[in-house]
Design a protein around this motif. Structure first.
Motif, PDB file in Angstrom:
ATOM      1  N   VAL A 146     -47.807 -14.298  29.900  1.00 26.87           N
ATOM      2  CA  VAL A 146     -46.495 -14.855  29.585  1.00 26.87           C
ATOM      3  C   VAL A 146     -45.974 -14.306  28.262  1.00 26.87           C
ATOM      4  CG1 VAL A 146     -45.264 -16.971  28.967  1.00 26.87           C
ATOM      5  CG2 VAL A 146     -46.795 -16.964  30.931  1.00 26.87           C
ATOM      6  N   ALA A 147     -46.831 -14.281  27.247  1.00 31.18           N
ATOM      7  CA  ALA A 147     -46.421 -13.768  25.934  1.00 31.18           C
ATOM      8  C   ALA A 147     -46.015 -12.294  26.035  1.00 31.18           C
ATOM      9  CB  ALA A 147     -47.560 -13.931  24.930  1.00 31.18           C
ATOM     10  N   HIS A 148     -46.770 -11.533  26.790  1.00 35.47           N
ATOM     11  CA  HIS A 148     -46.475 -10.116  26.996  1.00 35.47           C
ATOM     12  C   HIS A 148     -45.099  -9.932  27.639  1.00 35.47           C
ATOM     13  CE1 HIS A 148     -46.367  -6.518  29.579  1.00 35.47           C
ATOM     14  NE2 HIS A 148     -47.160  -5.940  28.702  1.00 35.47           N
ATOM     15  N   ASP A 149     -44.846 -10.669  28.713  1.00 30.81           N
ATOM     16  CA  ASP A 149     -43.584 -10.511  29.444  1.00 30.81           C
ATOM     17  C   ASP A 149     -42.391 -10.991  28.623  1.00 30.81           C
ATOM     18  OD1 ASP A 149     -45.113  -9.521  31.477  1.00 30.81           O
ATOM     19  OD2 ASP A 149     -44.980 -11.291  32.760  1.00 30.81           O
ATOM     20  N   GLU A 150     -42.566 -12.084  27.887  1.00 33.26           N
ATOM     21  CA  GLU A 150     -41.477 -12.582  27.040  1.00 33.26           C
ATOM     22  C   GLU A 150     -41.147 -11.583  25.940  1.00 33.26           C
ATOM     23  OE1 GLU A 150     -42.711 -16.384  25.643  1.00 33.26           O
ATOM     24  OE2 GLU A 150     -42.026 -17.454  27.443  1.00 33.26           O
ATOM     25  N   ALA A 151     -42.168 -10.979  25.347  1.00 35.24           N
ATOM     26  CA  ALA A 151     -41.941  -9.999  24.286  1.00 35.24           C
ATOM     27  C   ALA A 151     -41.268  -8.750  24.843  1.00 35.24           C
ATOM     28  CB  ALA A 151     -43.266  -9.631  23.614  1.00 35.24           C
ATOM     29  N   ALA A 152     -41.685  -8.306  26.028  1.00 38.23           N
ATOM     30  CA  ALA A 152     -41.077  -7.129  26.646  1.00 38.23           C
ATOM     31  C   ALA A 152     -39.602  -7.384  26.948  1.00 38.23           C
ATOM     32  CB  ALA A 152     -41.824  -6.752  27.916  1.00 38.23           C
ATOM     33  N   HIS A 153     -39.297  -8.597  27.427  1.00 41.29           N
ATOM     34  CA  HIS A 153     -37.903  -8.955  27.710  1.00 41.29           C
ATOM     35  C   HIS A 153     -37.089  -9.000  26.414  1.00 41.29           C
ATOM     36  CE1 HIS A 153     -34.482 -10.864  29.661  1.00 41.29           C
ATOM     37  NE2 HIS A 153     -34.482 -11.777  28.698  1.00 41.29           N
ATOM     38  N   ALA A 154     -37.657  -9.600  25.373  1.00 39.99           N
ATOM     39  CA  ALA A 154     -36.964  -9.687  24.084  1.00 39.99           C
ATOM     40  C   ALA A 154     -36.726  -8.297  23.503  1.00 39.99           C
ATOM     41  CB  ALA A 154     -37.781 -10.532  23.111  1.00 39.99           C
ATOM     42  N   LEU A 155     -37.700  -7.415  23.653  1.00 39.88           N
ATOM     43  CA  LEU A 155     -37.569  -6.061  23.137  1.00 39.88           C
ATOM     44  C   LEU A 155     -36.396  -5.341  23.789  1.00 39.88           C
ATOM     45  CD1 LEU A 155     -38.635  -3.694  21.461  1.00 39.88           C
ATOM     46  CD2 LEU A 155     -40.168  -3.156  23.345  1.00 39.88           C
ATOM     47  N   SER A 156     -36.286  -5.464  25.100  1.00 40.92           N
ATOM     48  CA  SER A 156     -35.165  -4.831  25.816  1.00 40.92           C
ATOM     49  C   SER A 156     -33.836  -5.387  25.308  1.00 40.92           C
ATOM     50  CB  SER A 156     -35.286  -5.092  27.323  1.00 40.92           C
ATOM     51  OG  SER A 156     -36.435  -4.468  27.842  1.00 40.92           O
ATOM     52  N   LYS A 157     -33.815  -6.690  25.081  1.00 42.56           N
ATOM     53  CA  LYS A 157     -32.587  -7.344  24.593  1.00 42.56           C
ATOM     54  C   LYS A 157     -32.238  -6.833  23.195  1.00 42.56           C
ATOM     55  CE  LYS A 157     -30.645 -11.960  23.820  1.00 42.56           C
ATOM     56  NZ  LYS A 157     -30.946 -13.419  23.869  1.00 42.56           N
ATOM     57  N   TYR A 158     -33.227  -6.725  22.333  1.00 41.99           N
ATOM     58  CA  TYR A 158     -32.982  -6.244  20.964  1.00 41.99           C
ATOM     59  C   TYR A 158     -32.433  -4.819  20.985  1.00 41.99           C
ATOM     60  CZ  TYR A 158     -36.059 -10.075  19.419  1.00 41.99           C
ATOM     61  OH  TYR A 158     -36.632 -11.294  19.183  1.00 41.99           O
ATOM     62  N   LEU A 159     -33.027  -3.956  21.794  1.00 46.21           N
ATOM     63  CA  LEU A 159     -32.607  -2.552  21.844  1.00 46.21           C
ATOM     64  C   LEU A 159     -31.191  -2.410  22.377  1.00 46.21           C
ATOM     65  CD1 LEU A 159     -35.903  -0.893  23.131  1.00 46.21           C
ATOM     66  CD2 LEU A 159     -34.944  -0.763  20.827  1.00 46.21           C
ATOM     67  N   VAL A 160     -30.869  -3.186  23.401  1.00 51.64           N
ATOM     68  CA  VAL A 160     -29.511  -3.156  23.947  1.00 51.64           C
ATOM     69  C   VAL A 160     -28.518  -3.595  22.888  1.00 51.64           C
ATOM     70  CG1 VAL A 160     -27.948  -4.223  25.613  1.00 51.64           C
ATOM     71  CG2 VAL A 160     -30.195  -3.438  26.347  1.00 51.64           C
ATOM     72  N   GLY A 161     -28.864  -4.651  22.141  1.00 47.17           N
ATOM     73  CA  GLY A 161     -27.993  -5.156  21.095  1.00 47.17           C
ATOM     74  C   GLY A 161     -27.764  -4.149  19.993  1.00 47.17           C
ATOM     75  N   GLU A 162     -28.816  -3.444  19.610  1.00 51.53           N
ATOM     76  CA  GLU A 162     -28.690  -2.453  18.527  1.00 51.53           C
ATOM     77  C   GLU A 162     -27.841  -1.260  18.965  1.00 51.53           C
ATOM     78  OE1 GLU A 162     -29.470  -2.552  15.495  1.00 51.53           O
ATOM     79  OE2 GLU A 162     -30.635  -4.400  15.449  1.00 51.53           O
ATOM     80  N   LYS A 163     -27.979  -0.858  20.229  1.00 46.61           N
ATOM     81  CA  LYS A 163     -27.186   0.269  20.717  1.00 46.61           C
ATOM     82  C   LYS A 163     -25.715  -0.081  20.832  1.00 46.61           C
ATOM     83  CE  LYS A 163     -28.667   2.849  24.008  1.00 46.61           C
ATOM     84  NZ  LYS A 163     -29.194   3.338  25.299  1.00 46.61           N
ATOM     85  N   ALA A 164     -25.450  -1.342  21.114  1.00 40.30           N
ATOM     86  CA  ALA A 164     -24.053  -1.786  21.260  1.00 40.30           C
ATOM     87  C   ALA A 164     -23.392  -2.026  19.916  1.00 40.30           C
ATOM     88  CB  ALA A 164     -24.001  -3.044  22.120  1.00 40.30           C
ATOM     89  N   ALA A 165     -24.211  -2.168  18.873  1.00 39.80           N
ATOM     90  CA  ALA A 165     -23.649  -2.483  17.555  1.00 39.80           C
ATOM     91  C   ALA A 165     -22.865  -1.309  16.978  1.00 39.80           C
ATOM     92  CB  ALA A 165     -24.791  -2.860  16.609  1.00 39.80           C
TER      93      ALA A 165
END
Length: 263
Positions: free
Chosen positions: A244-263
């Motif tokens: 669960v921790a692995h999958d949540e972190a992987a999902h959060a990472l994708s979200k962070y990267l998308v946010g940074e690219k859109a900034a």
């Protein structure tokens, strides 16, 4: 594997991290900031990713410390066995083979790897040459020719043994690295059918029943009640926490990267 997780792995493997996607570039500073944020907000998940995909020993140490601290604060009766269960689950999550799995994996590598195919082809050729040399020895009309063919047979037999030893060493080394199934190459299928060696999982996963058998084969004494009420649930819980921790972190990472690219 998610795109975020793929980028995470690439970012750690590259000396100078930089991710180019179209016209947008994630610079090294941005990437390091994302990784720092992930470690702060998802410490267990970040370490789980580092341990599973990058074999990071320090990440494993942090996971171990965190989960063993939780074990100490729990109500487990057998803390000694509990510690062993937790450590085994951490390695199972990573895909580290147990001794029993290593033995089975070694057999599979000796039967189904490309190296096995090459070794078997060479050995088959040597044996054909041995059979030919033995026939020539029987037909030889002089002691000199007989000794010549006897020497040739001895030389070829040495080549057979050397090739068997080479394959054995290779299989043992590969079996110690990972639980990935060599028969199906981790796909879970062989010629559109479920792989019989790994039951379609793509790897030799350590199950609760397998752990139970391993403990008993190692001479560990435990009652059925202890196993059912404490040890098996601890094993399953530890694996669940890491997944669960692995999958949540992987999902959060994708979200962070998308946010940074859109900034």
């Amino acid at each position: 594997m998610s795109q975020g997780l793929e980028l995470f792995i690439r970012m750690h493997l590259e000396k100078t991290p930089s991710m180019q996607r179209g016209r947008q570039t994630l610079t090294g500073d941005v990437i390091l900031g994302v990784l720092g944020k992930l470690q702060r907000e998802h410490p267990l998940g970040s370490d789980a990713i580092m341990w599973r995909w990058l074999d990071d020993a320090q990440a494993r140490e942090r996971i171990e410390q965190r989960l063993l601290d939780e074990l100490k604060q729990g109500e487990n009766v057998r803390k000694d066995l509990g510690k062993y269960i937790v450590l085994t689950a951490i390695d199972a999550f990573h895909g580290t083979p147990t001794l029993g799995q290593t033995r089975k994996l070694k057999t599979l590598w000796k039967s189904h790897s490309e190296q096995a195919k090459r070794s078997k082809r060479l050995i088959r050729g040597y044996k054909l040459s041995i059979a030919k040399a033995e026939k020539q020895e029987l037909a030889a009309t002089s002691e000199f020719r007989q000794k010549h063919y006897q020497g040739e047979v001895a030389r070829l037999n040495e080549l057979v043994e050397a090739e068997r030893s080479r394959l054995d060493t290779y299989a043992e080394k590969q079996a110690s690295k990972s639980t990935k199934c060599p028969k199906c190459a981790g796909t879970g299928q062989v010629k559109m059918n479920t792989c019989g060696a790994c039951q379609g999982r793509g790897a030799l996963r350590l199950t609760a029943d397998g752990l139970k058998k391993m403990l008993r084969s190692n001479g560990v004494r435990m009652s059925e009640k202890l196993w059912r009420d404490e040890l098996e649930p601890l094993f399953r819980l530890t694996l669940w926490q890491l997944d669960v921790a692995h999958d949540e972190a992987a999902h959060a990472l994708s979200k962070y990267l998308v946010g940074e690219k859109a900034a």
